[in-house]
Design a protein around this motif. Structure first.
Motif, PDB file in Angstrom:
ATOM      1  N   ALA A  40      -4.305  83.233 -23.913  1.00 41.56           N
ATOM      2  CA  ALA A  40      -3.170  83.344 -23.004  1.00 41.56           C
ATOM      3  C   ALA A  40      -3.352  82.462 -21.782  1.00 41.56           C
ATOM      4  CB  ALA A  40      -2.980  84.798 -22.572  1.00 41.56           C
ATOM      5  N   ALA A  41      -2.234  81.937 -21.282  1.00 44.77           N
ATOM      6  CA  ALA A  41      -2.238  81.119 -20.077  1.00 44.77           C
ATOM      7  C   ALA A  41      -2.907  81.855 -18.922  1.00 44.77           C
ATOM      8  CB  ALA A  41      -0.800  80.749 -19.705  1.00 44.77           C
ATOM      9  N   PHE A  67      -8.556  83.426 -21.348  1.00 44.40           N
ATOM     10  CA  PHE A  67      -7.592  82.800 -20.444  1.00 44.40           C
ATOM     11  C   PHE A  67      -8.044  81.400 -20.061  1.00 44.40           C
ATOM     12  CE2 PHE A  67      -7.381  87.402 -19.552  1.00 44.40           C
ATOM     13  CZ  PHE A  67      -6.041  87.632 -19.838  1.00 44.40           C
ATOM     14  N   ALA A  68      -7.085  80.489 -20.022  1.00 45.00           N
ATOM     15  CA  ALA A  68      -7.342  79.109 -19.577  1.00 45.00           C
ATOM     16  C   ALA A  68      -5.992  78.436 -19.421  1.00 45.00           C
ATOM     17  CB  ALA A  68      -8.219  78.361 -20.579  1.00 45.00           C
ATOM     18  N   MET A 147      -2.896  71.510  -7.008  1.00 45.63           N
ATOM     19  CA  MET A 147      -2.024  71.693  -8.164  1.00 45.63           C
ATOM     20  C   MET A 147      -2.873  71.736  -9.422  1.00 45.63           C
ATOM     21  SD  MET A 147       1.033  68.933  -7.301  1.00 45.63           S
ATOM     22  CE  MET A 147       2.011  69.394  -8.756  1.00 45.63           C
ATOM     23  N   ALA A 148      -2.393  72.421 -10.440  1.00 45.08           N
ATOM     24  CA  ALA A 148      -3.009  72.295 -11.762  1.00 45.08           C
ATOM     25  C   ALA A 148      -2.755  70.875 -12.262  1.00 45.08           C
ATOM     26  CB  ALA A 148      -2.413  73.319 -12.711  1.00 45.08           C
ATOM     27  N   SER A 149      -3.555  70.425 -13.200  1.00 48.79           N
ATOM     28  CA  SER A 149      -3.447  69.059 -13.726  1.00 48.79           C
ATOM     29  C   SER A 149      -1.995  68.679 -14.012  1.00 48.79           C
ATOM     30  CB  SER A 149      -4.269  68.928 -15.006  1.00 48.79           C
ATOM     31  OG  SER A 149      -4.040  67.671 -15.616  1.00 48.79           O
ATOM     32  N   VAL A 150      -1.530  67.625 -13.365  1.00 45.53           N
ATOM     33  CA  VAL A 150      -0.113  67.269 -13.438  1.00 45.53           C
ATOM     34  C   VAL A 150       0.263  66.584 -14.745  1.00 45.53           C
ATOM     35  CG1 VAL A 150       0.067  67.107 -10.931  1.00 45.53           C
ATOM     36  CG2 VAL A 150      -0.462  65.049 -12.259  1.00 45.53           C
ATOM     37  N   ALA A 179      -6.544  70.676 -10.355  1.00 47.41           N
ATOM     38  CA  ALA A 179      -7.448  71.707 -10.856  1.00 47.41           C
ATOM     39  C   ALA A 179      -7.232  71.900 -12.353  1.00 47.41           C
ATOM     40  CB  ALA A 179      -7.202  73.024 -10.117  1.00 47.41           C
ATOM     41  N   GLU A 180      -8.198  72.538 -13.006  1.00 47.57           N
ATOM     42  CA  GLU A 180      -8.148  72.675 -14.455  1.00 47.57           C
ATOM     43  C   GLU A 180      -7.077  73.650 -14.921  1.00 47.57           C
ATOM     44  OE1 GLU A 180     -11.853  74.099 -15.914  1.00 47.57           O
ATOM     45  OE2 GLU A 180     -11.885  75.865 -14.613  1.00 47.57           O
ATOM     46  N   ASN A 181      -6.673  74.570 -14.057  1.00 45.36           N
ATOM     47  CA  ASN A 181      -5.588  75.490 -14.384  1.00 45.36           C
ATOM     48  C   ASN A 181      -4.976  76.010 -13.086  1.00 45.36           C
ATOM     49  OD1 ASN A 181      -7.006  78.034 -13.609  1.00 45.36           O
ATOM     50  ND2 ASN A 181      -8.296  77.533 -15.362  1.00 45.36           N
TER      51      ASN A 181
END
Length: 267
Positions: A40-41, A67-68, A147-150, A179-181
């Motif tokens: 799951a996200a 989660f990731a 931000m999470a990876s764009v 960031a990674e997530n």
């Protein structure tokens, strides 16, 4: 304390260690037998943990949660990670698995919706209205926008799309802390390492160390949709029952309380 320099000189041990380090999917998903394994996200951590506990209490069956970022999970599934159910934070990564023939036909649903927000540390004095012309770069005051990876993670992709739509991306594109997530982006702001960040509204709700500066306008980015589906490799009879449970009134209450919109629509 092992002499790691000596250990890494041993070919067999080096090979084993390298294989373990290269293992992409969470070891918890491989460890226990039985139960439903859900990928799951990261933004679903609290809600899915609560629903899994509720399911265990009602049925006696375990749910193992990993989660990731949705992109990382989809890639792990591509590589053969043993999951029963996947819940993505966007349609694209579920579409990818669908095109690869990875999903069980007829099981895919659009489960949840969310909102995108601009956040700051709870002690910050920053105020702003998100609109075209906002001096977002100026608000950063030399800091970074978390931000999470764009290019890969849904929250980052949605965030970049919103900034582009509003004409703000060009002014901050070289000031992004990726960031990674989404939870990692949230943590950067919560720790004060970034003065501002873009996350889901539900993420901001779970961390008292951040505050919402403003919501992104509806229409500034594609609708945020969380699809869920069973994976074709799953033979777990409990997986379908758990997916159904995610659409129950009991699960709806948990999702809604956390700030999600429950969609319950077939894709």
């Amino acid at each position: 304390m092992p002499n790691w320099e000596f250990v890494m000189r041993l070919p067999l041990l080096r090979l084993v260690l390298s294989a373990l380090l290269a293992l992409a999917w969470p070891l918890s998903a491989l460890a226990a037998d039985g139960g439903v394994t859900v990928f799951a996200a990261a933004s679903l951590k609290e809600t899915m943990t609560a629903i899994a506990a509720q399911w265990k209490e009602k049925t006696g069956h375990d749910v193992r949660l990993s989660f990731a970022g949705s992109s990382a999970l989809a890639k792990q599934i591509d590589q053969g990670a043993p999951a029963d159910l996947f819940i993505s934070a966007d349609l694209d990564w579920m579409d990818h698995l669908d095109k690869e023939g990875t999903l069980q036909p007829g099981t895919r649903i659009n489960l949840l919706g969310n909102r995108l927000v601009l956040i700051a540390p709870a002690s910050s004095k920053i105020t702003a209205e998100i609109k075209p012309g906002l001096d977002l770069a100026g608000l950063l005051k030399g800091g970074r926008l978390a931000m999470a990876s764009v290019n890969a993670v849904p929250a980052g992709i949605y965030g970049k799309a919103a900034l582009e739509k509003l004409g703000l991306w060009a002014s901050v594109q070289d000031k992004i802390a990726q960031a990674e997530n989404v939870r990692a982006a949230l943590a950067l702001v919560a720790r004060g390492e970034a003065p501002l960040g873009i996350v889901y509204e539900t993420d901001a709700r779970v961390d008292p160390d951040v505050k919402v500066v403003d919501r992104f306008p509806v229409g500034s980015h594609p609708p945020i949709v969380y699809p869920a589906a069973l994976l074709k490799t799953s033979s777990n009879p409990e997986a379908k029952a758990f997916l159904t449970y995610l659409q129950s009134d009991a699960a709806r209450e948990i999702f809604t309380k956390a700030g999600f919109t429950v969609l319950d629509r077939k894709s």
